[in-house]
Write a protein that holds these residues in place. Structure first.
Motif, mmCIF file in Angstrom:
data_model
loop_
_atom_site.group_PDB
_atom_site.id
_atom_site.type_symbol
_atom_site.label_atom_id
_atom_site.label_comp_id
_atom_site.label_asym_id
_atom_site.label_seq_id
_atom_site.Cartn_x
_atom_site.Cartn_y
_atom_site.Cartn_z
ATOM 1 N N VAL A 93 67.046 35.491 21.019
ATOM 2 C CA VAL A 93 66.958 33.972 21.686
ATOM 3 C C VAL A 93 66.072 33.367 20.215
ATOM 4 O O VAL A 93 66.752 31.973 20.323
ATOM 5 C CB VAL A 93 65.935 34.163 22.708
ATOM 6 C CG1 VAL A 93 65.264 32.751 22.864
ATOM 7 C CG2 VAL A 93 66.539 34.552 23.877
ATOM 8 N N LEU A 124 59.481 28.991 27.544
ATOM 9 C CA LEU A 124 60.221 30.156 27.136
ATOM 10 C C LEU A 124 59.436 30.844 26.205
ATOM 11 O O LEU A 124 59.887 31.748 25.519
ATOM 12 C CB LEU A 124 61.669 30.232 26.884
ATOM 13 C CG LEU A 124 62.563 30.128 27.890
ATOM 14 C CD1 LEU A 124 64.027 30.004 27.435
ATOM 15 C CD2 LEU A 124 62.282 31.020 29.413
ATOM 16 N N TYR A 127 59.919 34.848 24.754
ATOM 17 C CA TYR A 127 61.090 35.320 24.824
ATOM 18 C C TYR A 127 62.350 35.554 23.583
ATOM 19 O O TYR A 127 63.316 35.716 23.663
ATOM 20 C CB TYR A 127 61.942 34.341 25.961
ATOM 21 C CG TYR A 127 61.442 34.480 27.265
ATOM 22 C CD1 TYR A 127 62.280 35.144 28.038
ATOM 23 C CD2 TYR A 127 60.272 34.126 27.946
ATOM 24 C CE1 TYR A 127 62.127 35.163 29.505
ATOM 25 C CE2 TYR A 127 60.128 34.308 29.290
ATOM 26 C CZ TYR A 127 60.944 34.799 29.979
ATOM 27 O OH TYR A 127 60.482 34.779 31.379
ATOM 28 N N ARG A 130 64.458 38.604 22.883
ATOM 29 C CA ARG A 130 65.303 39.102 23.758
ATOM 30 C C ARG A 130 66.742 38.613 23.220
ATOM 31 O O ARG A 130 66.958 37.719 22.694
ATOM 32 C CB ARG A 130 65.005 38.552 25.080
ATOM 33 C CG ARG A 130 63.483 38.761 25.819
ATOM 34 C CD ARG A 130 63.633 38.677 27.114
ATOM 35 N NE ARG A 130 62.304 38.734 27.905
ATOM 36 C CZ ARG A 130 62.018 38.809 29.002
ATOM 37 N NH1 ARG A 130 62.699 38.615 30.069
ATOM 38 N NH2 ARG A 130 60.450 39.051 29.624
ATOM 39 N N LEU A 135 69.011 37.348 29.845
ATOM 40 C CA LEU A 135 68.390 36.036 30.303
ATOM 41 C C LEU A 135 69.061 35.642 31.859
ATOM 42 O O LEU A 135 70.474 35.768 31.807
ATOM 43 C CB LEU A 135 68.420 34.981 29.146
ATOM 44 C CG LEU A 135 67.864 35.307 28.203
ATOM 45 C CD1 LEU A 135 67.575 33.918 27.460
ATOM 46 C CD2 LEU A 135 66.246 35.623 28.528
ATOM 47 N N SER A 136 68.406 34.905 32.511
ATOM 48 C CA SER A 136 69.007 34.491 33.783
ATOM 49 C C SER A 136 69.862 33.168 33.341
ATOM 50 O O SER A 136 69.657 32.792 32.168
ATOM 51 C CB SER A 136 67.942 34.187 34.985
ATOM 52 O OG SER A 136 67.449 33.061 34.413
ATOM 53 N N GLN A 139 67.553 30.632 32.394
ATOM 54 C CA GLN A 139 66.954 30.801 31.003
ATOM 55 C C GLN A 139 67.709 30.437 30.003
ATOM 56 O O GLN A 139 67.606 30.217 28.620
ATOM 57 C CB GLN A 139 66.319 32.092 30.906
ATOM 58 C CG GLN A 139 65.087 32.457 32.180
ATOM 59 C CD GLN A 139 64.893 33.841 32.296
ATOM 60 O OE1 GLN A 139 65.627 34.886 32.053
ATOM 61 N NE2 GLN A 139 63.452 34.120 32.592
ATOM 62 N N ARG A 140 69.385 30.824 30.113
ATOM 63 C CA ARG A 140 70.037 30.522 29.159
ATOM 64 C C ARG A 140 70.401 29.213 28.771
ATOM 65 O O ARG A 140 70.396 28.685 27.561
ATOM 66 C CB ARG A 140 71.432 31.297 29.330
ATOM 67 C CG ARG A 140 71.292 32.655 29.179
ATOM 68 C CD ARG A 140 72.762 33.102 29.278
ATOM 69 N NE ARG A 140 73.594 33.068 30.649
ATOM 70 C CZ ARG A 140 73.611 33.899 31.580
ATOM 71 N NH1 ARG A 140 72.893 34.919 31.505
ATOM 72 N NH2 ARG A 140 74.430 33.655 32.487
#
Length: 326
Positions: A93, A124, A127, A130, A135-136, A139-140
């Motif tokens: 990320v 975020l 994160y 990650r 990610l959901s 979140q993306r």
């Protein structure tokens, strides 16, 4: 008032197709501006013209007073958030967010710090290590937003960014985008075909159809005082009726009466219920009155069934009579 983006007579033609056809528009500095319209209306092409992905066939385009024709995307102080996120799956990320800074030659430590600050803006923090695949969808979308914000653009372009999210998450992200825009004071240009998104988020809205702007105004102006039959019908739902029928305004004009402004009234005009549909907070009734078909939105309760007679009325002040060109 400083203008962030200005269109003057802008056209973009693809062969015989006039995707954008003579657009004049000013978007103010720090404004949350929505471009609303159906597919093929020209709104996304206008966004691509601002981004530099397309060039005008005719007319002029300026970004903060500087001519933009012929200026490549990487030399414009704008960034775009796309509907499909366009994240790199092989990067974590933090590296996704920092990618633009890496291209600009910013050092590793500086771009990592900037990426973490951008991730904090979109809530975020933590994160960064990650992978995008962990990610959901929401979140993306936040990562894509952070990647655009880390470059500190003057104008942020959002191309249907919430279209891939489910309803609850989309509503949550609407609030997040509005919060961010107010906190940062950036100019947001948001393209959508979703009327509710445009009305709930934007300071002003431009309604597009067939490559042209049909109306520009605040959400309330667009909704309550539509300039044409197209705007009245596309923005929300409306009963578009002859002014003679509504008893308001000059004869021969079209009038807009919103469904929520119709009420059951024993002293009103006799109508027949043609349909009934439960929508949770409201019930949608189809009505036939004097040869006209109407739709009413009413609170749930003891309402007539299809085939039954009822009586309805409306406040004449809630009827908007459109101009002769409508």
């Amino acid at each position: 008032m400083t203008q962030a983006v200005s269109f003057r007579g802008v056209c973009r033609h693809f062969g015989t197709i006039r995707a954008v056809d003579g657009v004049d528009l000013d978007i103010a500095d720090g404004e949350f501006f929505a471009m609303l319209g159906p597919s093929g209306s020209g709104k996304t092409t206008c966004l691509r013209l601002i981004a530099g992905f397309e060039q005008p066939t005719a007319g002029t385009l300026a970004i903060y007073g500087e001519p933009a024709e012929g200026v490549p995307p990487y030399r414009r102080n704008v960034n775009t958030v796309f509907q499909n996120y366009a994240l790199f799956p092989h990067m974590n990320v933090r590296d996704n967010v920092a990618f633009g800074l890496r291209v600009k030659g910013v050092g590793r430590a500086e771009r990592a710090q900037a990426a973490d600050e951008a991730l904090a803006l979109v809530e975020l923090s933590g994160y960064g290590a990650r992978r995008a695949g962990e990610l959901s969808g929401g979140q993306r979308q936040r990562v894509a937003l952070a990647r655009a914000l880390v470059n500190k653009p003057k104008v942020l372009l959002l191309d249907e960014p919430l279209g891939a999210l489910d309803l609850k998450l989309r509503e949550q992200m609407q609030g997040e985008l509005r919060r961010l825009q107010r906190a940062l004071g950036l100019t947001f240009v948001f393209v959508t075909h979703d009327q509710e998104e445009a009305l709930s988020m934007a300071d002003r809205v431009a309604v597009f159809a067939e490559g042209r702007i049909q109306q520009v105004g605040t959400p309330e102006e667009i909704y309550r005082r539509p300039a044409s039959r197209f705007v009245a019908d596309f923005v929300g739902s409306s009963n578009v009726l002859p002014s003679d029928f509504t008893g308001t305004g000059p004869s021969g004009r079209w009038a807009s009466l919103r469904p929520e402004d119709i009420r059951l009234d024993p002293a009103g005009r006799a109508a027949t219920v043609t349909s009934r549909a439960y929508h949770g907070r409201v019930v949608k009734l189809g009505l036939s009155l004097g040869g006209q078909e109407l739709t009413a939105l009413l609170p749930p309760g003891d309402l007539p069934e299809p085939g039954q007679s009822t009586h309805i009325s409306w406040d004449p002040a809630k009827v908007h009579v459109m101009g002769p060109e409508a």
